[in-house]
Design a protein around this motif. Structure first.
Motif, PDB file in Angstrom:
ATOM      1  N   GLU A  47       0.846  -1.149   0.044  1.00  0.00           N
ATOM      2  CA  GLU A  47       0.128   0.166   0.175  1.00  0.00           C
ATOM      3  C   GLU A  47       0.996   1.135  -0.105  1.00  0.00           C
ATOM      4  N   ASN A  50       2.447   1.792  -3.430  1.00  0.00           N
ATOM      5  CA  ASN A  50       1.381   2.022  -4.151  1.00  0.00           C
ATOM      6  C   ASN A  50       1.316   3.659  -4.184  1.00  0.00           C
ATOM      7  N   ARG A  51       1.085   4.223  -3.182  1.00  0.00           N
ATOM      8  CA  ARG A  51       0.826   5.383  -2.612  1.00  0.00           C
ATOM      9  C   ARG A  51       2.106   6.339  -2.988  1.00  0.00           C
ATOM     10  N   ALA A  53       4.198   5.561  -5.847  1.00  0.00           N
ATOM     11  CA  ALA A  53       4.133   5.699  -7.222  1.00  0.00           C
ATOM     12  C   ALA A  53       2.921   6.521  -7.591  1.00  0.00           C
ATOM     13  N   LEU A  54       1.956   6.746  -6.872  1.00  0.00           N
ATOM     14  CA  LEU A  54       0.854   7.533  -7.353  1.00  0.00           C
ATOM     15  C   LEU A  54       1.393   9.272  -6.866  1.00  0.00           C
ATOM     16  N   LEU A  55       2.123   9.259  -5.836  1.00  0.00           N
ATOM     17  CA  LEU A  55       2.628  10.693  -5.764  1.00  0.00           C
ATOM     18  C   LEU A  55       3.676  10.949  -6.795  1.00  0.00           C
ATOM     19  N   ASN A  57       3.909   9.690  -9.857  1.00  0.00           N
ATOM     20  CA  ASN A  57       2.916   9.882 -10.969  1.00  0.00           C
ATOM     21  C   ASN A  57       2.339  11.385 -11.173  1.00  0.00           C
ATOM     22  N   GLU A  58       2.090  11.664  -9.832  1.00  0.00           N
ATOM     23  CA  GLU A  58       1.428  13.412  -9.838  1.00  0.00           C
ATOM     24  C   GLU A  58       2.279  14.283 -10.285  1.00  0.00           C
ATOM     25  N   SER A  61       3.032  13.739 -13.936  1.00  0.00           N
ATOM     26  CA  SER A  61       2.073  14.474 -14.934  1.00  0.00           C
ATOM     27  C   SER A  61       2.047  16.063 -14.908  1.00  0.00           C
ATOM     28  N   TRP A  79       3.892  19.778  -3.144  1.00  0.00           N
ATOM     29  CA  TRP A  79       3.984  18.562  -3.473  1.00  0.00           C
ATOM     30  C   TRP A  79       4.944  17.764  -2.394  1.00  0.00           C
ATOM     31  N   GLY A  91      -3.324  11.007   1.748  1.00  0.00           N
ATOM     32  CA  GLY A  91      -2.339  10.317   0.853  1.00  0.00           C
ATOM     33  C   GLY A  91      -1.060  10.242   1.152  1.00  0.00           C
ATOM     34  N   THR A 126      11.753   7.072  -9.650  1.00  0.00           N
ATOM     35  CA  THR A 126      11.127   7.242 -10.956  1.00  0.00           C
ATOM     36  C   THR A 126      11.913   8.066 -11.951  1.00  0.00           C
TER      37      THR A 126
END
Length: 131
Positions: A47, A50-51, A53-55, A57-58, A61, A79, A91, A126
């Motif tokens: 979890e 995953n969180r 990776a989402l941050l 990705n934000e 983006s 951020w 999050g 990343t």
């Protein structure tokens, strides 16, 4: 005389069999409890990953939307605060820290965190290369 010894009934064998079966059952249950504990720990780690990776990705983006890996300082500060914010429905990550470095048209996003009770810090890196 040997027939007299053989005719004597054995007492207590059923009790020993029951004790041995309870011992085997207890060892099996302890093993299942250990597996469940490890599964819960791995689920929490997944979890968090995953969180992270989402941050990441934000942030990536936003770079794609602006068509540049260089972002304003206000966005970067907001951020990083979001990465560290563990409030309800925020999050963030436990002891989270986010950073990125820009080299030409390339940016490396690194997020580190340490879950409570974990021995080592976790890290997600990343790399994005903008055209």
């Amino acid at each position: 005389m040997t027939s007299a010894l053989r005719s004597r009934p054995q007492k207590g064998m059923a009790l020993i069999e029951v004790l041995v079966s309870i011992l085997i059952f207890s060892v099996g249950i302890l093993g299942l409890i250990g597996l469940q504990s490890r599964a819960i720990q791995l689920s929490g780690d997944a979890e968090d990953r995953n969180r992270a990776a989402l941050l990441a990705n934000e942030l990536i983006s936003e770079m794609w939307l602006r068509r540049t890996p260089s972002l304003p300082a206000e966005f970067k500060t907001a951020w990083r605060a979001k990465v560290a914010d563990m409030g309800p429905n925020k999050g963030g990550l436990p002891n989270g820290d986010g950073n990125y470095q820009v080299t030409g048209r390339q940016a490396d996003v690194t997020i580190t965190w340490q879950s409570p009770g974990a021995a080592a810090q976790s890290k997600l890196t990343t790399r994005v290369v903008l055209p």
